[in-house]
Design a protein around this motif. Structure first.
Motif, PDB file in Angstrom:
ATOM      1  N   ALA A 126       3.649   1.115  -7.647  1.00  0.00           N
ATOM      2  CA  ALA A 126       2.594   1.685  -8.491  1.00  0.00           C
ATOM      3  C   ALA A 126       2.599   1.035  -9.870  1.00  0.00           C
ATOM      4  N   LEU A 127       3.770   0.682 -10.377  1.00  0.00           N
ATOM      5  CA  LEU A 127       3.850   0.011 -11.672  1.00  0.00           C
ATOM      6  C   LEU A 127       3.072  -1.299 -11.672  1.00  0.00           C
ATOM      7  N   ILE A 128       3.107  -2.012 -10.560  1.00  0.00           N
ATOM      8  CA  ILE A 128       2.438  -3.315 -10.474  1.00  0.00           C
ATOM      9  C   ILE A 128       0.938  -3.175 -10.700  1.00  0.00           C
ATOM     10  N   SER A 129       0.361  -2.072 -10.259  1.00  0.00           N
ATOM     11  CA  SER A 129      -1.094  -1.927 -10.228  1.00  0.00           C
ATOM     12  C   SER A 129      -1.740  -2.068 -11.600  1.00  0.00           C
ATOM     13  N   GLY A 130      -1.003  -1.741 -12.657  1.00  0.00           N
ATOM     14  CA  GLY A 130      -1.597  -1.824 -13.992  1.00  0.00           C
ATOM     15  C   GLY A 130      -2.017  -3.221 -14.389  1.00  0.00           C
ATOM     16  N   ALA A 131      -1.426  -4.237 -13.793  1.00  0.00           N
ATOM     17  CA  ALA A 131      -1.791  -5.617 -14.127  1.00  0.00           C
ATOM     18  C   ALA A 131      -3.061  -6.060 -13.422  1.00  0.00           C
ATOM     19  N   LEU A 132      -3.539  -5.270 -12.451  1.00  0.00           N
ATOM     20  CA  LEU A 132      -4.603  -5.728 -11.565  1.00  0.00           C
ATOM     21  C   LEU A 132      -5.899  -4.954 -11.751  1.00  0.00           C
ATOM     22  N   ALA A 133      -6.036  -4.261 -12.862  1.00  0.00           N
ATOM     23  CA  ALA A 133      -7.176  -3.371 -13.079  1.00  0.00           C
ATOM     24  C   ALA A 133      -8.499  -4.090 -12.888  1.00  0.00           C
ATOM     25  N   ASP A 134      -9.473  -3.365 -12.346  1.00  0.00           N
ATOM     26  CA  ASP A 134     -10.890  -3.741 -12.285  1.00  0.00           C
ATOM     27  C   ASP A 134     -11.276  -4.670 -11.145  1.00  0.00           C
ATOM     28  N   ARG A 135     -10.328  -5.271 -10.408  1.00  0.00           N
ATOM     29  CA  ARG A 135     -10.757  -6.410  -9.598  1.00  0.00           C
ATOM     30  C   ARG A 135     -10.166  -6.535  -8.192  1.00  0.00           C
ATOM     31  N   VAL A 136      -9.377  -5.576  -7.720  1.00  0.00           N
ATOM     32  CA  VAL A 136      -8.707  -5.727  -6.430  1.00  0.00           C
ATOM     33  C   VAL A 136      -9.273  -4.736  -5.410  1.00  0.00           C
ATOM     34  N   LYS A 137      -9.546  -5.227  -4.200  1.00  0.00           N
ATOM     35  CA  LYS A 137      -9.999  -4.365  -3.114  1.00  0.00           C
ATOM     36  C   LYS A 137      -8.923  -3.331  -2.798  1.00  0.00           C
ATOM     37  N   PHE A 138      -9.346  -2.097  -2.590  1.00  0.00           N
ATOM     38  CA  PHE A 138      -8.378  -1.034  -2.365  1.00  0.00           C
ATOM     39  C   PHE A 138      -7.633  -1.225  -1.037  1.00  0.00           C
ATOM     40  N   THR A 139      -8.334  -1.668   0.004  1.00  0.00           N
ATOM     41  CA  THR A 139      -7.671  -1.912   1.289  1.00  0.00           C
ATOM     42  C   THR A 139      -6.631  -3.015   1.157  1.00  0.00           C
ATOM     43  N   SER A 140      -6.964  -4.063   0.442  1.00  0.00           N
ATOM     44  CA  SER A 140      -6.019  -5.164   0.240  1.00  0.00           C
ATOM     45  C   SER A 140      -4.809  -4.702  -0.561  1.00  0.00           C
ATOM     46  N   TRP A 141      -5.046  -3.840  -1.543  1.00  0.00           N
ATOM     47  CA  TRP A 141      -3.936  -3.316  -2.335  1.00  0.00           C
ATOM     48  C   TRP A 141      -3.007  -2.475  -1.466  1.00  0.00           C
ATOM     49  N   ALA A 142      -3.565  -1.651  -0.606  1.00  0.00           N
ATOM     50  CA  ALA A 142      -2.747  -0.818   0.271  1.00  0.00           C
ATOM     51  C   ALA A 142      -1.896  -1.679   1.206  1.00  0.00           C
ATOM     52  N   LEU A 143      -2.475  -2.751   1.721  1.00  0.00           N
ATOM     53  CA  LEU A 143      -1.714  -3.644   2.592  1.00  0.00           C
ATOM     54  C   LEU A 143      -0.654  -4.401   1.795  1.00  0.00           C
ATOM     55  N   PHE A 144      -0.988  -4.775   0.564  1.00  0.00           N
ATOM     56  CA  PHE A 144      -0.002  -5.452  -0.281  1.00  0.00           C
ATOM     57  C   PHE A 144       1.214  -4.549  -0.516  1.00  0.00           C
ATOM     58  N   ILE A 145       0.973  -3.265  -0.825  1.00  0.00           N
ATOM     59  CA  ILE A 145       2.089  -2.336  -1.021  1.00  0.00           C
ATOM     60  C   ILE A 145       2.979  -2.306   0.218  1.00  0.00           C
ATOM     61  N   THR A 146       2.356  -2.214   1.386  1.00  0.00           N
ATOM     62  CA  THR A 146       3.111  -2.139   2.630  1.00  0.00           C
ATOM     63  C   THR A 146       4.024  -3.352   2.805  1.00  0.00           C
ATOM     64  N   LEU A 147       3.465  -4.528   2.589  1.00  0.00           N
ATOM     65  CA  LEU A 147       4.248  -5.755   2.750  1.00  0.00           C
ATOM     66  C   LEU A 147       5.277  -5.914   1.639  1.00  0.00           C
ATOM     67  N   TRP A 148       4.875  -5.573   0.422  1.00  0.00           N
ATOM     68  CA  TRP A 148       5.754  -5.832  -0.723  1.00  0.00           C
ATOM     69  C   TRP A 148       7.013  -4.973  -0.687  1.00  0.00           C
ATOM     70  N   VAL A 149       6.868  -3.688  -0.431  1.00  0.00           N
ATOM     71  CA  VAL A 149       8.071  -2.856  -0.399  1.00  0.00           C
ATOM     72  C   VAL A 149       8.990  -3.265   0.744  1.00  0.00           C
ATOM     73  N   LEU A 190       3.195 -10.407 -12.382  1.00  0.00           N
ATOM     74  CA  LEU A 190       2.891 -11.759 -12.853  1.00  0.00           C
ATOM     75  C   LEU A 190       2.534 -12.667 -11.685  1.00  0.00           C
ATOM     76  N   GLY A 191       3.284 -12.566 -10.584  1.00  0.00           N
ATOM     77  CA  GLY A 191       2.985 -13.386  -9.423  1.00  0.00           C
ATOM     78  C   GLY A 191       1.600 -13.118  -8.859  1.00  0.00           C
ATOM     79  N   VAL A 192       1.209 -11.851  -8.811  1.00  0.00           N
ATOM     80  CA  VAL A 192      -0.095 -11.494  -8.257  1.00  0.00           C
ATOM     81  C   VAL A 192      -1.226 -11.996  -9.143  1.00  0.00           C
ATOM     82  N   ILE A 193      -1.127 -11.764 -10.437  1.00  0.00           N
ATOM     83  CA  ILE A 193      -2.250 -12.129 -11.311  1.00  0.00           C
ATOM     84  C   ILE A 193      -2.402 -13.646 -11.466  1.00  0.00           C
ATOM     85  N   LEU A 194      -1.313 -14.388 -11.277  1.00  0.00           N
ATOM     86  CA  LEU A 194      -1.444 -15.846 -11.310  1.00  0.00           C
ATOM     87  C   LEU A 194      -2.238 -16.351 -10.120  1.00  0.00           C
ATOM     88  N   VAL A 195      -2.243 -15.582  -9.030  1.00  0.00           N
ATOM     89  CA  VAL A 195      -2.997 -15.975  -7.835  1.00  0.00           C
ATOM     90  C   VAL A 195      -4.438 -15.467  -7.887  1.00  0.00           C
TER      91      VAL A 195
END
Length: 451
Positions: A126-149, A190-195
């Motif tokens: 959840a902390l990561i999400s603050g760097a990604l405001a305004d621009r990420v698909k919610f489904t993609s974010w949910a899948l990212f959480i699953t893979l990342w943890v 940082l890794g996510v926003i650079l991409v």
């Protein structure tokens, strides 16, 4: 946070009702930190992204909870495999755990330890999400959480806190998550926003917080919940270490808030509410790894140093051109690094362990160990997070369309808005219409306000 320690049968502990109750309360406090973070982040974005920001934190409570029960607890705290992962079949589905079975060496049930650690696992993505405001698909974010943890958080938690984890065996001190939580999340951000790149209008359009009261509410709730996060990480308070951590949490947070405000006044001429809230969070981050190793005077130093460093760091995104929307890199990554490294300077050797920092006659040994922990977690999380984002972006796509981003991600992703401006009183509606440019309808003007 101490991992499980096997004890001789003759010395086996017995269940402590006091410690068990204390840890359940601490677990609830840490759970509160995720909705608190949602308010903190939600107030910092523009109106059109409020709900999406709330949901990016809130969804972690659902996804990570299920993954933790299925396999996360086993990967993080199961029997060590090569110092990098854990695995215990009894922990899969939490199915092989007796209800009175104690966590090794402690006086609390395994279930209590598992749920306390679950709340850490929920908060970190959840902390990561603050760097990604305004621009990420919610489904993609949910899948990212699953893979990342799965591939980042669970293994790193084992490195740092699991019995046999390589950073724990090295002697890296991380009381409650400077590396495993804050550096991990900050480097991932940082890794996510650079991409995924910058928001539309970054450095051109004003992107001010839409509700500073929400920000302050979130910061206050985070401060409150952090006592459970930090003091609870000793898994009881039979020896007073948890009490020291509780005191140091308050002291460092106060020092960081004052230091940030002082820097802000000197640099920009004002004391801002956003600065007070951000400074408090910076202090909370920095004391998380170090609070069990330093004295209250050391906690003041840790908080003050982190407050200034983080205040300076948040402006780097404009200099280097990376769009860290809500300063996750500037606060959590930089604050986590500062707090972790300062253990090597201010550790007294008289609280959680006998390890001493440079200023207490311990030389550079502990500082070197802390640096290894910091940069190992930073590098791993940064690289793997960027790779995960790249793969998701090339398959299902990470970003919403540019037009959708401009019009508002709340409507696009959630079919809702945070505030119902159509419910305003007639007088307010008349004033809105009267203030509109000639030929502009009230509906169009309302749409402008909502954006």
């Amino acid at each position: 946070m101490p991992p499980g320690i096997t004890t001789l049968a003759a010395d086996a502990p017995t269940l402590s009702a006091a410690n068990t109750g204390f840890m359940l309360v601490c677990s609830a406090l840490v759970m509160l930190m995720t909705p608190a973070l949602a308010f903190f982040y939600g107030g910092m974005v523009r109106v059109k992204s409020t709900l999406n920001m709330l949901m990016m934190s809130f969804i972690s409570l659902g996804i990570v909870t299920i993954l933790w029960v299925l396999y996360g607890f086993s990967l993080a705290f199961g029997t060590d495999i090569g110092s990098v992962l854990g695995w215990s079949s009894d922990y899969v589905g939490l199915s092989g755990i007796g209800i009175t079975q104690l966590w090794d060496g402690y006086t609390i049930p395994v279930y209590v330890f598992a749920v306390f650690q679950l709340m850490f696992a929920v908060l970190t993505p959840a902390l990561i999400s603050g760097a990604l405001a305004d621009r990420v698909k919610f489904t993609s974010w949910a899948l990212f959480i699953t893979l990342w943890v799965t591939v980042v958080y669970f293994p790193v938690a084992h490195w740092v806190w699991g019995a046999g984890g390589w950073l724990f065996e090295l002697g890296v001190i991380d009381f409650a998550g400077g590396t495993a939580v804050h550096i991990n999340a900050g480097a991932a951000a940082l890794g996510v926003i650079l991409v995924i790149g910058k928001r539309v209008g970054f450095k051109k359009d004003p992107m001010r917080p839409h509700s500073l009261p929400l920000v302050m509410l979130g910061a206050g709730l985070l401060w409150f919940g952090w006592f459970g996060f930090n003091a609870g990480s000793w898994l009881g308070n039979d020896d007073g270490v948890g009490a020291v951590m509780f005191v140091n949490t308050q002291v460092a947070t106060a020092a960081a808030m004052l230091a940030w405000l002082g820097y802000e006044k000197l640099r920009h001429g004002s004391f801002t509410t956003l600065g007070a809230a951000s400074g408090a969070v910076a202090g909370l981050v920095a004391i998380t790894p170090s609070g069990g190793a330093v004295s209250p005077l050391g906690a003041i130093a840790v908080g003050a140093i982190a407050g200034v460093l983080c205040a300076m760091a948040v402006g780097l995104k404009y200099r280097f051109g990376y769009d860290d929307s809500l300063d996750v890199v500037g606060v959590h990554l930089v604050g986590g690094i500062a707090g972790s490294l300062l253990v090597g300077l201010f550790a007294t050797g008289g609280v959680q362990s006998d390890a001493k920092g440079l200023f207490y006659g311990g030389g550079l040994d502990q500082l070197g160990k802390q640096a290894v922990g910091v940069f190992a977690v930073l590098a791993y999380s940064l690289v793997v997070s960027a790779l995960l984002t790249f793969l998701l972006d090339r398959t299902i796509g990470m970003r919403v369309d540019e037009d959708d981003e401009i019009s508002g991600i709340d409507q696009v992703e959630h079919a809702e808005t945070a505030y119902d401006f159509s419910g305003a009183s007639g007088g307010a509606a008349l004033r809105t219409t009267a203030s509109a440019a000639p030929g502009t309808t009230a509906a169009a003007q309302t749409k402008k306000v909502d954006a």
